[in-house]
Motif scaffolding. Structure first.
Motif, PDB file in Angstrom:
ATOM      1  N   PHE A 111       0.846  -1.193   0.000  1.00  0.00           N
ATOM      2  CA  PHE A 111       0.000   0.000   0.000  1.00  0.00           C
ATOM      3  C   PHE A 111       0.884   1.246   0.000  1.00  0.00           C
ATOM      4  CE2 PHE A 111      -2.317  -3.393   2.134  1.00  0.00           C
ATOM      5  CZ  PHE A 111      -3.522  -3.410   1.425  1.00  0.00           C
ATOM      6  N   ALA A 112       0.324   2.334  -0.530  1.00  0.00           N
ATOM      7  CA  ALA A 112       1.089   3.581  -0.576  1.00  0.00           C
ATOM      8  C   ALA A 112       1.362   4.103   0.839  1.00  0.00           C
ATOM      9  CB  ALA A 112       0.315   4.628  -1.374  1.00  0.00           C
ATOM     10  N   GLU A 113       2.457   4.836   0.950  1.00  0.00           N
ATOM     11  CA  GLU A 113       2.838   5.415   2.246  1.00  0.00           C
ATOM     12  C   GLU A 113       2.719   6.933   2.172  1.00  0.00           C
ATOM     13  OE1 GLU A 113       7.005   5.020   3.028  1.00  0.00           O
ATOM     14  OE2 GLU A 113       6.849   5.805   5.083  1.00  0.00           O
ATOM     15  N   THR A 114       2.034   7.507   3.136  1.00  0.00           N
ATOM     16  CA  THR A 114       2.093   8.964   3.259  1.00  0.00           C
ATOM     17  C   THR A 114       3.002   9.283   4.439  1.00  0.00           C
ATOM     18  OG1 THR A 114       0.134   8.952   4.651  1.00  0.00           O
ATOM     19  CG2 THR A 114      -0.188   9.461   2.315  1.00  0.00           C
ATOM     20  N   ALA A 115       3.608  10.444   4.386  1.00  0.00           N
ATOM     21  CA  ALA A 115       4.618  10.761   5.403  1.00  0.00           C
ATOM     22  C   ALA A 115       4.083  11.709   6.469  1.00  0.00           C
ATOM     23  CB  ALA A 115       5.859  11.350   4.736  1.00  0.00           C
ATOM     24  N   PHE A 116       2.759  11.787   6.628  1.00  0.00           N
ATOM     25  CA  PHE A 116       2.282  12.825   7.536  1.00  0.00           C
ATOM     26  C   PHE A 116       2.580  12.540   9.002  1.00  0.00           C
ATOM     27  CE2 PHE A 116      -1.814  11.468   9.374  1.00  0.00           C
ATOM     28  CZ  PHE A 116      -2.178  10.423   8.548  1.00  0.00           C
ATOM     29  N   LEU A 117       2.843  11.277   9.347  1.00  0.00           N
ATOM     30  CA  LEU A 117       3.258  11.007  10.727  1.00  0.00           C
ATOM     31  C   LEU A 117       4.644  11.608  10.967  1.00  0.00           C
ATOM     32  CD1 LEU A 117       2.136   7.294  11.222  1.00  0.00           C
ATOM     33  CD2 LEU A 117       0.935   9.359  11.878  1.00  0.00           C
ATOM     34  N   TYR A 118       5.536  11.381  10.027  1.00  0.00           N
ATOM     35  CA  TYR A 118       6.890  11.927  10.181  1.00  0.00           C
ATOM     36  C   TYR A 118       6.874  13.456  10.158  1.00  0.00           C
ATOM     37  CZ  TYR A 118      11.788  12.990   9.334  1.00  0.00           C
ATOM     38  OH  TYR A 118      13.054  13.511   9.429  1.00  0.00           O
ATOM     39  N   GLN A 119       5.959  14.019   9.357  1.00  0.00           N
ATOM     40  CA  GLN A 119       5.900  15.483   9.279  1.00  0.00           C
ATOM     41  C   GLN A 119       5.648  16.097  10.650  1.00  0.00           C
ATOM     42  OE1 GLN A 119       3.016  15.615   6.102  1.00  0.00           O
ATOM     43  NE2 GLN A 119       4.507  16.378   4.648  1.00  0.00           N
ATOM     44  N   ALA A 120       4.906  15.366  11.489  1.00  0.00           N
ATOM     45  CA  ALA A 120       4.679  15.865  12.851  1.00  0.00           C
ATOM     46  C   ALA A 120       5.978  15.873  13.646  1.00  0.00           C
ATOM     47  CB  ALA A 120       3.641  14.999  13.557  1.00  0.00           C
ATOM     48  N   ALA A 121       6.976  15.117  13.169  1.00  0.00           N
ATOM     49  CA  ALA A 121       8.256  15.041  13.875  1.00  0.00           C
ATOM     50  C   ALA A 121       9.286  15.982  13.267  1.00  0.00           C
ATOM     51  CB  ALA A 121       8.783  13.606  13.819  1.00  0.00           C
ATOM     52  N   CYS A 122       8.840  16.950  12.492  1.00  0.00           N
ATOM     53  CA  CYS A 122       9.777  17.872  11.845  1.00  0.00           C
ATOM     54  C   CYS A 122       9.762  19.255  12.473  1.00  0.00           C
ATOM     55  CB  CYS A 122       9.443  17.995  10.356  1.00  0.00           C
ATOM     56  SG  CYS A 122       9.835  16.507   9.430  1.00  0.00           S
ATOM     57  N   ASN A 123       8.991  19.461  13.507  1.00  0.00           N
ATOM     58  CA  ASN A 123       8.920  20.798  14.086  1.00  0.00           C
ATOM     59  C   ASN A 123      10.288  21.193  14.653  1.00  0.00           C
ATOM     60  OD1 ASN A 123       8.239  23.059  15.979  1.00  0.00           O
ATOM     61  ND2 ASN A 123       6.215  22.591  15.155  1.00  0.00           N
ATOM     62  N   PRO A 124      10.736  22.408  14.354  1.00  0.00           N
ATOM     63  CA  PRO A 124      12.062  22.808  14.825  1.00  0.00           C
ATOM     64  C   PRO A 124      12.148  23.062  16.339  1.00  0.00           C
ATOM     65  CG  PRO A 124      10.991  24.604  13.635  1.00  0.00           C
ATOM     66  CD  PRO A 124      10.119  23.413  13.479  1.00  0.00           C
ATOM     67  N   ASP A 125      11.012  23.232  16.994  1.00  0.00           N
ATOM     68  CA  ASP A 125      11.028  23.406  18.450  1.00  0.00           C
ATOM     69  C   ASP A 125      10.890  22.026  19.094  1.00  0.00           C
ATOM     70  OD1 ASP A 125      10.349  23.684  21.126  1.00  0.00           O
ATOM     71  OD2 ASP A 125       9.278  25.575  20.807  1.00  0.00           O
ATOM     72  N   PRO A 126      11.910  21.607  19.886  1.00  0.00           N
ATOM     73  CA  PRO A 126      11.853  20.255  20.444  1.00  0.00           C
ATOM     74  C   PRO A 126      10.608  19.995  21.296  1.00  0.00           C
ATOM     75  CG  PRO A 126      13.649  21.531  21.441  1.00  0.00           C
ATOM     76  CD  PRO A 126      13.139  22.318  20.281  1.00  0.00           C
ATOM     77  N   VAL A 127      10.107  21.032  21.956  1.00  0.00           N
ATOM     78  CA  VAL A 127       8.916  20.827  22.787  1.00  0.00           C
ATOM     79  C   VAL A 127       7.701  20.547  21.909  1.00  0.00           C
ATOM     80  CG1 VAL A 127       7.328  21.921  24.419  1.00  0.00           C
ATOM     81  CG2 VAL A 127       9.787  22.235  24.678  1.00  0.00           C
ATOM     82  N   LEU A 128       7.576  21.308  20.833  1.00  0.00           N
ATOM     83  CA  LEU A 128       6.448  21.082  19.922  1.00  0.00           C
ATOM     84  C   LEU A 128       6.588  19.727  19.231  1.00  0.00           C
ATOM     85  CD1 LEU A 128       6.036  24.155  20.481  1.00  0.00           C
ATOM     86  CD2 LEU A 128       5.201  24.342  18.146  1.00  0.00           C
ATOM     87  N   ARG A 129       7.818  19.390  18.883  1.00  0.00           N
ATOM     88  CA  ARG A 129       8.033  18.106  18.235  1.00  0.00           C
ATOM     89  C   ARG A 129       7.651  16.959  19.175  1.00  0.00           C
ATOM     90  NH1 ARG A 129      13.561  16.208  15.276  1.00  0.00           N
ATOM     91  NH2 ARG A 129      13.308  18.245  14.290  1.00  0.00           N
ATOM     92  N   LEU A 130       8.143  17.067  20.419  1.00  0.00           N
ATOM     93  CA  LEU A 130       7.828  16.039  21.411  1.00  0.00           C
ATOM     94  C   LEU A 130       6.325  15.900  21.606  1.00  0.00           C
ATOM     95  CD1 LEU A 130       9.208  14.213  23.640  1.00  0.00           C
ATOM     96  CD2 LEU A 130      10.764  15.536  22.246  1.00  0.00           C
ATOM     97  N   THR A 131       5.667  17.032  21.652  1.00  0.00           N
ATOM     98  CA  THR A 131       4.231  17.007  21.891  1.00  0.00           C
ATOM     99  C   THR A 131       3.505  16.416  20.693  1.00  0.00           C
ATOM    100  OG1 THR A 131       4.571  19.026  23.156  1.00  0.00           O
ATOM    101  CG2 THR A 131       2.310  18.413  22.711  1.00  0.00           C
TER     102      THR A 131
END
Lengths: 267, 179, 230
Positions: free
Chosen positions: A119-139
Motif C-alpha cells: 500500500f502507498a505510504e504517506t509521510a504525515f506522521l513523520y511530518q509531525a516530527a519535523c517541528n524545529p522546536d523540540p517541545v512542539l516536536r515532542l508534543t
C-alpha cells in the motif's frame, strides 16, 4: 549529515511508493462521502474485514518506521542546550521500541499475507516530527502520534481478540504497552520543559491539537460507532491524558468530518 | 459475450471503461463464462472502498464494484490491471459456477454467510491463479479465510483444499469447511 | 557444615582479585568522561542516520544500537559523580581536537546510497577502537577499588561486541562488488587516519603507554597512570 531532515527525503527501498499527504486529503472523492460515511469500525463483522485489517497493519508498519525515524532525528537534530541529555536518552529508548515495532509489524504483515510496500505510504506522521522546536516536536510525536498509536493498537488488539487471531492480539498488546510509555514520556517532558514558560506550553498543546485533528480526519479516529479507529479512553488515561483532554480529542474528531478543516502539521 | 461498463467515462479516477471491458472479456474467456451472457460492470468511482459483488438475473450478470476495488493500492486514483483481473476472476468464477449444473445450486449471494463467501472466494481465486498463471495472493486469502473459519490447523487444511481444488461442487465446499 | 564461628577471609579461596590498578580516581574519571562523550556522539549519529538509510534491516539495527550507546552514555554519566566529579559536563568532552575531527568525518555521510560508508565508520573503525579501549580499562584498573566501573564495562563490552559482530555481518551482506570493497576500504582508511591521530577514544594512552615505552607501570603519554597499590 544535516540537522533537520525533510519528509520527502526519507530513505526507502524500491518496494515502497510514497503518496503525497495533500493528495490524500484533497482526493476529489472525499466530497462525495457525506459526513459520517466511513468504512466502519474495524470488526470481523465487516465484509471487508481482512482487507481493512491488512491495510491498517501496513499503515501501522510504515507509521512505525516513521516514528523510528522521528525519534532518531530528535536525538540528532538538537544540541545539548536545546534538548537535555535525559530527553535524548528517552528518544533513543523510543528508537529501540519503534525498531522493535517495525519488526513486529513486518512479521504481522507476513502473517496476514501482506507484502512490504503493498500500500502507498504517506509521510504525515513523520511530518509531525519535523517541528524545529523540540517541545512542539515532542508534543506532536509523543502525545498526538503516540496517542493515535494507542487508539490504533487497541483497535487492532480488539479486532484480533474478536476473530480469535492469537498472534495479532498478542503482539498488539505488547505494542500498546510501549505506546503508553511513550505518551507518558511526552507528557513528562512537556511539563518539565515548559515549567516556566506557559506560552510555549500553550503553543505545544495547540500544535498537538492540530496534529490530533489531522489524525481524526473525516472520522477516521473517534468515538462514533462507525469510526474505523476507536478512541481508547482507558489506555489514554493510563498514559496520562486527562478526561478533559480526551473529550477535546473526541469533540474535534466528531467535528473533523469537515474536509476543509485540515492544514499541514509542520509549524 | 457483451460487456458494458458504466460509467463510460471516469472523472474522479484514472480508469478507462474500454480497458475494463476488455479485461473483463479476457478474464471471462479464461474462466469459461458462457458466451451468451451479458455482463454489465457498474463502477462507483466516487467510492474509494473496495467491495465488489455479482448479481445474476437470467442470462444477464451485473458486477457492482466500489471504485477502490480496481484502484492501485500504491497509487491514489490510478487503475490496477493486476488487481482488477483478480477481482474479475473471483467474481466471474463464481458466476461460471452458478451457470454450471455440475456445481449444484448455491443460495443467492445475499443469503450466503460470510464463512461461505470466504470459502467460495478461496476456491475461485485458487482456480484463477492457476489458470492465469498469476499471483492470486494465497496468504492474503488464507488470512481472510481464517477470520471466518478459525485460526487452527483444520481451517488451514480446508483452505488448502479449496485453493488447490478443481471440479468441486457447492456440497463439496460446504463439506470441506464443515459448514 | 563448617564451624560458623571460625574466621574466614572476605575473599573466597578462588577469588584472585588484587588491589593494584593503573588508574587513579582522577584518571578513571578522565577516561570515563571521554567514554561518555563518544557514546553520546555515536548514539546521536545512529539516531540521525535511521531516516537516511533505505535498507530496512539497517534501519532497525541502527534504531536498536542507538539505544545501546545511549544507555552506555547514561552509565558513564552516572559514574562520574561517583568518581568525585560533581560537574560531569566538565569531563564529558573529546580528549582532543583530532577526535572531534574524526567524529565530524564519521557523521558526515547522509545520502541514501552511502550506507556502506556509514556502517564502515561505526563498525570497522569506531567500535573496534571502543572495544579496545574498554578492554584495556577492564584489564588495567583495580579490580577491587574500581569495581563499579568494571561492572559497567562488562555490560557495555557485551553490547559492543554483539553490535560489532552484527554490524560487520550487515556490511559483509551489503558489500557485493569489487567497487564496494574498494569503497569500504577507502572509507576505513580515511577514518583510521583520523582516529589514529586522536590516539583512540580516550586520546593518547587509550590502550596504555605507547609500545615504545617499557611497560604498563611506567609513565605513559598521559603521565597519569600510576600504581595504585596501597
Amino acid at each position: 549529515m544535516r540537522k533537520s531532515f525533510p519528509a520527502e527525503d526519507l530513505a526507502r527501498d524500491g518496494r515502497f511508493r510514497r503518496a503525497r499527504t495533500e493528495d490524500r486529503f484533497e482526493d476529489p472523492r472525499n466530497e462525495f462521502l457525506p459526513p459520517g460515511r466511513r468504512a466502519g469500525k474495524l470488526t470481523p463483522d465487516r465484509s471487508d474485514a481482512a482487507h481493512a485489517a491488512r491495510q491498517l497493519m501496513h499503515g501501522i508498519f510504515v507509521g512505525e518506521i516513521q516514528a523510528l525515524e522521528g525519534a532518531g532525528r530528535t536525538v540528532w537534530d538538537f544540541d545539548d542546550d536545546e534538548a537535555p541529555f535525559a530527553l535524548k536518552l528517552d528518544m533513543a529508548r523510543q528508537c529501540w521500541d519503534e525498531a522493535r515495532h517495525t519488526e513486529m509489524s513486518v512479521k504481522l504483515g507476513e502473517w496476514m499475507g501482506t507484502e512490504v510496500g503493498e500500500f502507498a505510504e504517506t509521510a504525515f506522521l513523520y511530518q509531525a516530527a519535523c517541528n524545529p522546536d523540540p517541545v512542539l516536536r515532542l508534543t506532536g510525536v509523543n502525545r498526538a502520534l503516540e496517542g493515535l498509536a494507542i487508539d490504533v493498537f487497541n483497535t487492532m488488539r480488539e479486532f484480533g481478540e474478536a476473530c480469535s487471531d492469537p498472534v495479532l492480539s498478542f503482539c498488539e498488546d505488547w505494542m500498546l504497552a510501549d505506546e503508553v510509555t511513550h505518551v507518558k514520556m511526552g507528557s513528562d517532558w512537556l511539563r518539565r520543559l515548559t515549567e516556566n514558560d506557559p506560552e510555549r506550553r500553550e503553543r505545544a498543546l495547540e500544535f498537538q491539537r492540530v496534529v490530533d485533528k489531522l489524525f481524526s480526519f473525516r472520522g477516521f479516529r473517534g468515538e462514533a460507532d462507525d469510526s474505523p479507529i476507536q478512541l481508547a479512553r482507558t489506555f489514554r488515561r493510563m498514559a496520562g491524558f486527562g478526561d478533559t483532554e480526551i473529550d477535546t480529542i473526541a469533540a474535534d474528531a466528531e467535528a473533523g468530518s469537515d474536509p476543509e478543516g485540515w492544514r499541514a502539521p509542520v509549524g | 459475450m457483451i460487456v458494458t461498463v458504466d460509467p463510460p467515462a471516469f472523472a474522479l479516477v484514472d480508469f478507462d471503461a474500454g480497458r475494463i471491458a476488455a479485461l473483463a472479456a479476457d478474464v471471462a474467456a479464461l474462466v469459461g463464462v458462457p458466451d451468451d451472457l451479458a455482463v454489465g460492470i457498474d463502477v462507483d468511482e466516487k467510492n474509494p472502498f473496495g467491495k465488489a459483488w455479482a448479481l445474476v438475473d437470467g442470462r444477464s450478470v451485473t458486477l457492482s464494484v466500489e471504485g477502490g476495488a480496481f484502484e492501485d493500492p500504491q497509487r491514489l486514483r490510478q487503475f490496477s490491471e493486476a488487481g482488477t483481473r483478480l477481482v474479475l476472476g473471483r467474481l466471474l468464477f463464481r458466476v461460471a459456477d452458478r451457470f454450471d449444473p455440475a456445481f449444484g445450486d448455491p443460495p443467492a449471494d445475499v443469503d450466503l454467510t460470510k464463512a461461505e463467501h470466504a470459502a467460495w472466494d478461496a476456491y475461485s481465486l485458487g482456480r484463477y491463479a492457476r489458470r492465469a498463471g498469476a499471483d492470486g495472493g494465497r496468504e492474503r486469502r488464507r488470512y481472510a479465510f481464517r477470520i471466518r473459519h478459525g485460526f487452527n490447523d483444520a481451517a488451514d487444511r480446508a483452505f488448502d483444499q479449496l485453493w488447490d481444488g478443481s471440479d468441486l461442487t457447492w456440497v463439496d465446499l460446504r463439506r470441506i469447511c464443515s459448514l | 557444615m563448617a564451624d560458623p564461628s571460625a574466621p574466614r577471609s572476605p575473599f573466597a579461596p578462588w577469588d584472585r582479585r588484587e588491589l593494584p590498578g593503573l588508574f587513579t580516581v582522577e584518571e578513571s574519571a578522565r577516561r570515563v568522561g571521554h567514554y561518555a562523550w563518544i557514546e553520546m556522539r555515536l548514539f546521536e549519529a545512529l539516531g540521525g542516520w535511521v531516516a537516511t538509510v533505505p535498507e530496512l534491516d539497517v534501519k532497525t539495527t541502527l534504531g536498536r544500537h542507538c539505544y545501546h550507546h545511549a544507555w552506555h552514555a547514561e552509565l558513564w554519566h552516572k559514574r562520574l559523580p561517583e568518581l568525585r566529579e560533581m560537574r560531569p559536563d566538565r569531563l564529558i568532552r573529546a580528549p582532543n581536537a583530532h577526535l572531534e575531527a574524526f567524529v565530524a568525518a564519521l557523521t558526515e555521510p547522509e545520502a541514501p546510497d552511502l550506507t556502506i560508508e556509514k556502517l564502515v565508520g561505526v563498525f570497522r573503525v569506531l567500535l573496534p577502537r571502543k572495544i579496545a579501549a574498554y578492554s584495556y580499562h577492564l584489564a588495567a584498573t583495580s579490580r577491587i577499588t574500581d569495581a563499579p566501573t568494571i561492572r559497567s564495562l562488562g555490560f557495555i563490552l557485551d553490547d559492543e561486541q554483539t553490535d560489532w559482530q552484527e554490524g560487520e555481518m550487515l556490511l559483509q551482506a551489503l558489500i557485493e562488488t569489487d567497487e564496494e570493497v574498494a569503497r569500504a576500504a577507502r572509507r576505513q582508511s580515511e577514518l583510521e587516519v583520523l582516529i589514529t591521530r586522536a590516539g583512540g577514544i580516550a586520546g593518547p594512552g587509550s590502550l596504555g603507554p605507547s609500545s615504545t615505552s617499557s611497560g604498563p607501570t611506567s609513565s605513559g603519554p598521559t603521565s597519569q597512570t600510576v600504581g595504585a597499590a596501597s
